[in-house]
Design a protein around this motif. Structure first.
Motif, short mmCIF file in Angstrom:
data_model
loop_
_atom_site.label_atom_id
_atom_site.label_comp_id
_atom_site.label_asym_id
_atom_site.label_seq_id
_atom_site.Cartn_x
_atom_site.Cartn_y
_atom_site.Cartn_z
N MET A 1 0.80 -1.21 0.00
CA MET A 1 0.00 0.00 0.00
C MET A 1 0.84 1.27 0.00
N VAL A 2 2.01 1.26 0.61
CA VAL A 2 2.84 2.47 0.61
C VAL A 2 3.23 2.84 -0.82
N GLU A 3 3.68 1.86 -1.59
CA GLU A 3 4.04 2.13 -2.99
C GLU A 3 2.83 2.62 -3.77
N ARG A 4 1.69 2.01 -3.53
CA ARG A 4 0.47 2.41 -4.25
C ARG A 4 0.06 3.84 -3.87
N LEU A 5 0.14 4.16 -2.59
CA LEU A 5 -0.23 5.51 -2.14
C LEU A 5 0.75 6.55 -2.65
N ASP A 6 2.04 6.21 -2.70
CA ASP A 6 3.02 7.14 -3.26
C ASP A 6 2.72 7.43 -4.73
N ARG A 7 2.32 6.41 -5.47
CA ARG A 7 1.99 6.62 -6.89
C ARG A 7 0.75 7.51 -7.02
N ILE A 8 -0.22 7.29 -6.14
CA ILE A 8 -1.42 8.14 -6.17
C ILE A 8 -1.04 9.58 -5.87
N ALA A 9 -0.23 9.80 -4.84
CA ALA A 9 0.18 11.16 -4.48
C ALA A 9 0.97 11.82 -5.60
N ALA A 10 1.81 11.04 -6.27
CA ALA A 10 2.61 11.61 -7.37
C ALA A 10 1.73 12.10 -8.51
N ARG A 11 0.59 11.47 -8.69
CA ARG A 11 -0.33 11.90 -9.76
C ARG A 11 -1.15 13.12 -9.37
N HIS A 12 -1.10 13.49 -8.07
CA HIS A 12 -1.95 14.59 -7.59
C HIS A 12 -1.15 15.62 -6.79
N HIS A 13 0.05 15.91 -7.27
CA HIS A 13 0.87 17.00 -6.72
C HIS A 13 1.17 16.80 -5.23
N GLY A 14 1.38 15.55 -4.83
CA GLY A 14 1.72 15.27 -3.43
C GLY A 14 0.52 15.07 -2.53
N LEU A 15 -0.67 15.25 -3.04
CA LEU A 15 -1.88 15.12 -2.24
C LEU A 15 -2.39 13.68 -2.22
N ALA A 16 -2.76 13.23 -1.07
CA ALA A 16 -3.41 11.95 -0.85
C ALA A 16 -3.96 11.99 0.56
N PRO A 17 -4.89 11.11 0.90
CA PRO A 17 -5.38 11.10 2.28
C PRO A 17 -4.30 10.62 3.24
#
Length: 433
Positions: A229-245
């Motif tokens: 999940m950490v890798e997946r969340l990092d990829r999500i954040a990278a697509r949204h300018h560092g933003l993620a929950p």
């Protein structure tokens, strides 16, 4: 040694090759007795099929149906053990060559069992390393931001812009979240902070409370180790300018063998821990939104059931829920045992705790949304998705359904669906730009 990767083909293929060579060695050295080996192979394969059916389908020992990989490898292991037994019986004790056969036959048994266990583990993706299989976690303590607590004037994520020094990756680590109200003896939780939470003047972020399943080796670390999940969340954040929950992964079990069913009862006050103690700690230590619409409860398997229960029961705490491969309601496997142990024999209390009934009784839900998913090949939990989705829609919940292609009741499905659920939640909270 504990970091040895158990899912790597570089480990598994040589192991399989050695196992096959040892089995062929037993057969070759006793080649004049090939008929008993043929009978042993067939009988072993049939015995494996019978064991899979009995323990997986009839007795339901693990609470999930065996996959075809599980069934095939159980048959293979039993067939190889059959070869070993024939080798031991047919080999004498005097001739040197036959002594070699006996040694090879003895060695074949643990090789076969280990090969089968690692193949099944690879299919489920449960234990990526030896440390995971031993129940050890190498998750470091979380280093909180220098200014962790929210302040007046905290920036809303919708108005925040990434600074030049935004970290490339988020940060994760273990924390102790005390059960001050619930007195629940939870194991350490894991918290993921996206890059946006690690800079000065961090925005106020939505929160996902994410739960692992229940069973052998079950722990919050499964989410980041088996679910990646950490890798997946990092990829999500990278697509949204560092933003993620902010993603908080607490322990809802107390122990892998325990199942309080995310309720308050004789097995532990898990519900109060998740709905009061965990949010209190998050609000005190992180730049987290306090609005129910910005909080989601998510989980896989038993954790998915918990997400359904808590989302239906506490819409004022969790405005969204992400249910991946969950059941229809809290259970210890057998209804009678569930009522006896989990509800002190009170059937009325058991029935009142069923989330589909809660949805019907508390309808309409005017601000709740649900992401409900399972593996497309999950014959046991997959059919539950439309049932839960229909009940939730009838109660006014906005529902999104998802079947993960080539997914069973495994961490491939869990990791994929939980990550997709996070992105769904980001769109719902306008975090995705």
């Amino acid at each position: 040694m504990t970091t040895l990767p158990l899912l790597s083909a570089h480990l598994l293929l040589p192991l399989y090759a050695v196992t096959v060579l040892v089995a062929l060695g037993v057969v070759f050295l006793l080649r004049r007795s090939w008929r008993p080996f043929a009978i042993a192979l067939v009988a072993g394969a049939l015995a494996g099929a019978l064991l899979s059916w009995l323990f997986g389908d009839v007795l339901d020992v693990l609470g999930i149906a065996p996959t075809w990989v599980d069934r095939i490898w159980t048959g293979v292991v039993c067939a190889l053990v059959g070869v070993a037994v024939v080798g031991l019986v047919r080999a004498g004790t005097r001739a040197r060559g036959r002594l070699v056969v006996r040694v090879l036959a003895v060695v074949l048994v643990p090789l076969a069992v280990l090969s089968g266990a690692l193949a099944i583990n690879r299919d489920a993706g449960l234990f990526p390393t030896v440390a995971d299989a031993l129940g050890e976690s190498h998750v470091p303590p979380l280093r909180l931001p220098d200014d962790p607590a929210p302040r007046s004037g905290t920036i809303d994520a919708a108005d925040w812009h990434a600074p030049a020094d935004l970290p490339e990756h988020g940060r994760y680590g273990s924390v102790r979240i005390p059960g001050d109200v619930s007195h629940f003896r939870a194991r350490p939780a894991i918290v993921y902070l996206p890059p946006a939470a690690l800079v000065d003047h961090a925005p106020e972020l939505p929160v996902v409370v994410m739960l692992s399943g229940q069973g052998p080796g079950a722990a919050p670390a499964n989410i980041i180790e088996a679910g990646r999940m950490v890798e997946r969340l990092d990829r999500i954040a990278a697509r949204h300018h560092g933003l993620a929950p902010i993603v908080v992964m607490p322990d809802q079990l107390e122990a892998a063998s325990n199942n309080p069913m995310c309720l308050d009862g004789p097995l532990g006050n898990s519900a109060t821990y998740l709905t009061q103690d965990v949010p209190t700690w998050v609000r005190a230590n992180l730049h987290a939104s306090t609005r129910a619409s910005d909080w989601a409860i998510a989980g896989f398997s038993q954790g998915g059931t918990c997400a359904l229960q808590l989302g239906a029961t506490f819409p004022d705490r969790f405005g969204s829920w992400i249910d991946v491969s969950g059941q229809r309601g809290p259970t210890l496997g057998d209804e009678g045992d569930t009522i006896k142990r989990g509800f002190k024999g009170d059937r009325a209390a058991y029935e009142a705790a069923q989330p589909l009934r809660i949805l019907a009784d508390r309808a309409p839900y005017t601000a709740s949304a649900a992401f409900i998913a399972a593996g497309a090949d999950d014959s046991r939990y997959g059919p539950i998705v439309p049932v839960v989705a229909q009940a939730a829609r009838a109660a006014g919940v906005a529902v999104t359904q998802r079947l993960v292609e080539d997914g069973g009741h495994d961490w491939h499905t869990a990791g994929t669906a939980l990550a997709e659920g996070v992105e769904w939640f980001m769109r719902r909270t306008h975090l995705a730009r």
